[in-house]
Design an enzyme around this catalytic site. Structure first.
Site, PDB file in Angstrom:
ATOM      1  N   ASP A   1      58.204 -10.751   8.666  1.00 44.67           N
ATOM      2  CA  ASP A   1      56.837 -11.249   8.485  1.00 44.67           C
ATOM      3  C   ASP A   1      56.855 -12.771   8.489  1.00 44.67           C
ATOM      4  O   ASP A   1      57.919 -13.390   8.375  1.00 44.67           O
ATOM      5  CB  ASP A   1      56.229 -10.732   7.164  1.00 44.67           C
ATOM      6  CG  ASP A   1      56.991 -11.233   5.944  1.00 44.67           C
ATOM      7  OD1 ASP A   1      58.247 -11.278   5.979  1.00 44.67           O
ATOM      8  OD2 ASP A   1      56.337 -11.608   4.944  1.00 44.67           O
TER       9      ASP A   1
ATOM     10  N   GLU B   1      58.345 -10.648   2.878  1.00 47.29           N
ATOM     11  CA  GLU B   1      59.021 -11.745   2.178  1.00 47.29           C
ATOM     12  C   GLU B   1      58.071 -12.879   1.833  1.00 47.29           C
ATOM     13  O   GLU B   1      58.132 -13.451   0.745  1.00 47.29           O
ATOM     14  CB  GLU B   1      60.182 -12.275   3.026  1.00 47.29           C
ATOM     15  CG  GLU B   1      61.203 -13.089   2.227  1.00 47.29           C
ATOM     16  CD  GLU B   1      60.836 -14.563   2.069  1.00 47.29           C
ATOM     17  OE1 GLU B   1      61.381 -15.217   1.175  1.00 47.29           O
ATOM     18  OE2 GLU B   1      59.975 -15.065   2.837  1.00 47.29           O
TER      19      GLU B   1
ATOM     20  N   HIS C   1      28.888 -27.872 -24.207  1.00 49.19           N
ATOM     21  CA  HIS C   1      28.420 -29.091 -23.561  1.00 49.19           C
ATOM     22  C   HIS C   1      28.949 -30.280 -24.360  1.00 49.19           C
ATOM     23  O   HIS C   1      28.789 -30.337 -25.576  1.00 49.19           O
ATOM     24  CB  HIS C   1      26.891 -29.087 -23.542  1.00 49.19           C
ATOM     25  CG  HIS C   1      26.311 -30.194 -22.733  1.00 49.19           C
ATOM     26  ND1 HIS C   1      26.161 -31.463 -23.228  1.00 49.19           N
ATOM     27  CD2 HIS C   1      25.868 -30.229 -21.462  1.00 49.19           C
ATOM     28  CE1 HIS C   1      25.632 -32.240 -22.285  1.00 49.19           C
ATOM     29  NE2 HIS C   1      25.442 -31.508 -21.196  1.00 49.19           N
TER      30      HIS C   1
HETATM   31 ZN   LIG Z   1      62.003 -17.052   5.194  1.00 50.15          ZN
HETATM   32 ZN   LIG Z   2      59.226 -18.405   4.512  1.00 47.61          ZN
END
Ligand SMILES: [Zn+2]
Ligand SMILES: [Zn+2]
Ligand SMILES: [Zn+2]
Ligand SMILES: [Zn+2]
Lengths: 476, 476
Positions: B101, B167, B229
C-alpha cells in the site's frame, strides 16, 4: 406622572397575551446573521421593524452597511434601521439601540422545543431563539409607543431608535454608520440606552455601568521550514512548540495573576464610592458555581469574584494554531505555532501601552531561552474598556424607573466582557450611555433553550416606559 | 559464487528497461490504504502480487486481517500475502517483509507530474507515489527470483515473503497474524530482512540496526463543566489551559533536555564499539539543515546530532486537544484540554517505568500548583525501541553484499522513529532482523514528488540478490 405610570402599567399587564403573540411573530423569523442561507430572513426581520415603526407613526430611514463575504458568497449586509418618534425641541431626545439578528439554533443542538416557535412553559418562561437576545427588548420600545397612543398619553421624550441586523456577527459596518451619523441623524441625542444584556442574577434588576476591554494577542514561533517527524528530528532541533509553551507559561499564574511586568500599574485604585456599589448585590458564590458547573473559582467571597470579573484585568490562554489538536496521536513537530491569548483590560489601562508591555516582556523572555527559532508578537485586536458615571441623570432616571416598577433599588453592575457598540456610542456622541437589561442571567442567550421570563418581558416593557418618563422629568 | 554475482548483476543491468516498466505497472495501481474509495485498488495490488508470485512458481497463501471502519464505511482489510519459494532443508530460510500500500497523493498537493504515472526525469530519477515506499523494494524480491530462473542459477536460500497492504494506515491486524503464524508459516525462518527505510544520506548504502521506541502521552486537565467566556469568567476561575501550559512547560527544556526526574537513569552508556560506528558516516550538518529547511539544530557536530536522533531519548510537545486552534480570535476558556506529547525511548528504557516516572512527576508538579482543576495522565500508546546485534551473521552477510555491489562498506545506522513490525518480528520469531534500505534519504517517501533513483532500484535488486547469496554461504 405617578398616575400615568400606573395607568400604563395596568394597560401593559392587561395586554400580556398580545405582547406574547407579537414576540412569537418575530421569533418565527429566523434572522440568523451568521448563516448565508438565513440572510433573507434577517432582511425580512428588518422590514418587519420598518413596517411596525411606520404603522406607529415613526419616521424611518435605513442605512446599508455594504457587503460581506460569507461561506464563499458575497452578501448584502442587512440594514441599520433608524427610527424617530417625536421631534419636540422642549423634550429630551433618547437614543435606544438593539439588534434584530439572532444566534444560530438547531433543534438537534439539544433544544427541548422548536427554536423558531415561541413556547410558554408551565413556569412562565417564553422559550425561543432571540426571545431574550435581543427581540423582546427591541420590540418593547415599539410597545411603549403603542401603549401611549392607545391611552392618549403624551410621549415623554423624543425617541431615536437604532436597530442593527449584524450584532451576532461582529456588527459589520455599524461603527462607520454611527460615526457618520453622529452630527446628523444622532445630532440632538441627549443620552443613550442599550437593552442587550442581563441582570447579575435572577432576582433583582440592575443598571450596568462598566465593561472590560480586550487586547487579543498572537505569539508566533517559527522554526523549521516544514513540519517534522518527531522520530527523525526529536531531540536534534529547537522545537517551536517547546519555545511557545515555555513563553506562554510565563504569562499568568494558575491563580490568575498576570506576570507581565507593569501590567497592573495603571489599574485604577478602588474608591470608597466604588466599594459601596459591591454591597448587597444579588450575587452568591453558588451563582458562579452553577454558571461554571464546577467549584473551580479562585476566590472565596462574592466581592472578590465580582471585582475579578469587573474591575481587575485578567489573562486567558485560548489555544494554539498550527499544532496538533485532534483526538488520537500524531507525532508531528509543528514548524510554526501561534499562541493565542487575551488580556481583559480595565480603567485606566491603555491598549497601546499594554501591547508594548506584552511585546517587551515576551521578547526579553525569549532572548533568555537562547533558541534558534524566531518569534513575533502582535495584538490582533484591541477594544477599550468602558465605565460610565453612575451619578449622571441618565442613571438617576433609570434607577427611579426600576424603583417604580420593581419596588426595589437596582444593582449597579459591570460586566467582564465587551459590548463594543457601547464604547462607539460613548465616543461618537459623547453622551451618557446606559445599559438597561430586561432579561435574567439564566436566560441562556446563545445557548439552547433560550428564554425570557414572561414577567421580565412584561415588566420590562413597563421599565422602558418608566425610564423614558423619568428621563423626561429628571433634573439635568 | 563470485561468478554468479557478476553474471546476475550483468543480467539485471541489461534488463533495466524491463524492471522500470514493471515498476510503472505497480505505481499505476493507486493502492492508498488510507482512503476508502481506493480500497479496491489496494486489493488489486495484492492480487497483482499473488499472480506474479504464482507465475514465478512460488506457493502463495493469503491471510485476511478482518474489517475496519473508515470514513464511516465498514471495509475489508486487504490481505497479508504470504509466499514461499523453495523448501530445501539444507538451505537457510530468509523471511522478507514489505508493504504494497502507499500514502495518498494528489497532483494538487504540488506534484510536478501525475503521481500514478512513473516518470523518469533527466537525472535518472523515477518519480511516482510508492516508487521508493515500498513498491520498488517489494517487487525487487520477485525480480531476484526471476533472474535466477532466467539464468538457470540455483536459488541460494528458501525465501518466505510477507507483504501487507495496510502499513501506511497502522498495519491493522498484522501483529496478530505474525504471532499466529510464528510457529506455523514462519516456523523455519532463520533471519528476517525488511527493506522499507532509507540510506542515511545520498551517497552510501547502510544497514540499519536500531530504532527508538515511543511512549505517547495524553495529559488531561478538566475544570468547568462547559467552555466559558473569558469576558465573564477570566480572572475568576482556575483555567484548565493555564494549568496545562504550566505543566507542559516543565517537561522539556528549549535545548531538548527532558526534565522528568529519572528518565535518563536507564539510558545505556555508550560503548567503544558503538562509538566507532559513528565514525565516517555519510552525514553532514548540511543534511539536517536541508531536511529541516532551517538552521535550528541544537548541536554543532554530526555525531551529536546522530546520537540525539538514534541513541538518546527526546520529548516533543505535539499539541493540545480541546483548545482553540483556528486562525482568527476566539475568546474561549476551554473547559477540558488534553496536552499531547511523546517520549522517544532508547535502550534500556522500559515503557512501563517511563509511564510511571512521567505520571509521578506531573502529579507532583500539579499538586504544587494548588489548582482546583483535576488532571489525569495516561500513556495512550507505547512501542518499544529495537536494537540488533551488528555482529550477527545476518548483518555480516548483508555487509558483504553491500561491499560486492557498491564496492564500499555500509554505514551502520539507527533511526529515530519506530517501524513497529521490526519489533514484532523480533519478538514473535526471536531471530535476527535486518533493515536493508534500497532508497536514499532524499527520496521523499510520504511527500510530493516521491522518487527512487534508477541506480538505487537496479543496484538494489542486485543488493537483495547478493544478500541472499551471502546469507546462503555465511558461517552461522
Ligand atoms: Zn514504507
Ligand atoms: Zn511509508
Ligand atoms: Zn444581544
Ligand atoms: Zn447575542
Amino acid at each position: 406622572m405617578a398616575d400615568n405610570h400606573e395607568k400604563i402599567a395596568t394597560y401593559i399587564r392587561q395586554n400580556e397575551k398580545y405582547y406574547i403573540q407579537r414576540l412569537a411573530e418575530v421569533v418565527a423569523i429566523p434572522s440568523v446573521s451568521g448563516e448565508a442561507a438565513r440572510r433573507p430572513d434577517v432582511f425580512r426581520m428588518g422590514e418587519w421593524l420598518v413596517n411596525e415603526l411606520k404603522r406607529l407613526g415613526a419616521s424611518v430611514e435605513t442605512r446599508a452597511p455594504g457587503k460581506q463575504t460569507l461561506e464563499g458568497k458575497e452578501l448584502d449586509l442587512p440594514p441599520v434601521v433608524l427610527g424617530t418618534y417625536g421631534t419636540d425641541a422642549k423634550k429630551k431626545t433618547v437614543l435606544v439601540y438593539g439588534h434584530y439578528d439572532v444566534q444560530p439554533a438547531f433543534k438537534s443542538d439539544g433544544w427541548n422545543t422548536d427554536p423558531w416557535t415561541l413556547v410558554e412553559d408551565s413556569q412562565g418562561r417564553l422559550l425561543g431563539r432571540g426571545s431574550t437576545d435581543d427581540k423582546a427588548p427591541v420590540i418593547s420600545w415599539l410597545w411603549v409607543i403603542e401603549a401611549h397612543q392607545k391611552l392618549g398619553i403624551d410621549f415623554p421624550v423624543n425617541l431615536k431608535m437604532c436597530f442593527e441586523g449584524m450584532e451576532e456577527s461582529g456588527s459589520e459596518g455599524l461603527d462607520e454608520i454611527i460615526y457618520a451619523e453622529a452630527d446628523k441623524y444622532f445630532k440632538d441625542v441627549d443620552c443613550v440606552c442599550i437593552s442587550d444584556n442581563y441582570w447579575l442574577g435572577v432576582e433583582k434588576p440592575c443598571l450596568t455601568y462598566g465593561l472590560r476591554g480586550i487586547s487579543y494577542f498572537n505569539l508566533t514561533v517559527s522554526g523549521p521550514g516544514k513540519d517534522l517527524h518527531s522520530g527523525v528530528f526529536g531531540g536534534t532541533v529547537h522545537e517551536p512548540m517547546t519555545d511557545l509553551i515555555t513563553l506562554m507559561s510565563k504569562l499568568v499564574t494558575v491563580d490568575g495573576k498576570i506576570l507581565v511586568p507593569g501590567v497592573y500599574d495603571d489599574v485604577a485604585p478602588r474608591t470608597e464610592a466604588e466599594d459601596k456599589l459591591y454591597q448587597n448585590l444579588a450575587f452568591k458564590l453558588d451563582d458562579i458555581h452553577s454558571a461554571t458547573e464546577s467549584k473551580t473559582t479562585i476566590f472565596d467571597t462574592e466581592k472578590e469574584v465580582l471585582m475579578a470579573r469587573w474591575r481587575n484585568p485578567s489573562l486567558s490562554l485560548h489555544g494554539i494554531e498550527g499544532a496538533f489538536y485532534s483526538p488520537g496521536a500524531k507525532t508531528v513537530i509543528p514548524a510554526k505555532v501561534i499562541g493565542k491569548f487575551s488580556i481583559r483590560t480595565v480603567p485606566n489601562q491603555e491598549p497601546a501601552k499594554i501591547t508594548e508591555l506584552v511585546r517587551k516582556y515576551i521578547e526579553s523572555e525569549f532572548a533568555k531561552l537562547k533558541s534558534k527559532n524566531t518569534i513575533s508578537v502582535d495584538c490582533g485586536h484591541a477594544g477599550k474598556w468602558w465605565v460610565a458615571d453612575v451619578n449622571h441623570w441618565n442613571y438617576v432616571a433609570a434607577s427611579k424607573a426600576v424603583q417604580k416598577v420593581f419596588k426595589a433599588s437596582p444593582d449597579f453592575t459591570r460586566e467582564g466582557g465587551s459590548i463594543p457598540v457601547t464604547l462607539t456610542f460613548q465616543e461618537a456622541l459623547k453622551k451618557s450611555v446606559l445599559l438597561l437589561p430586561m432579561g435574567k442571567s439564566d436566560d441562556g442567550a446563545h445557548s439552547i433553550n433560550e428564554k425570557i421570563d414572561k414577567r421580565n418581558y412584561i415588566e420590562g416593557i413597563n421599565l422602558l416606559s418608566s425610564y423614558l418618563h423619568e428621563v423626561g422629568v429628571v433634573q439635568v
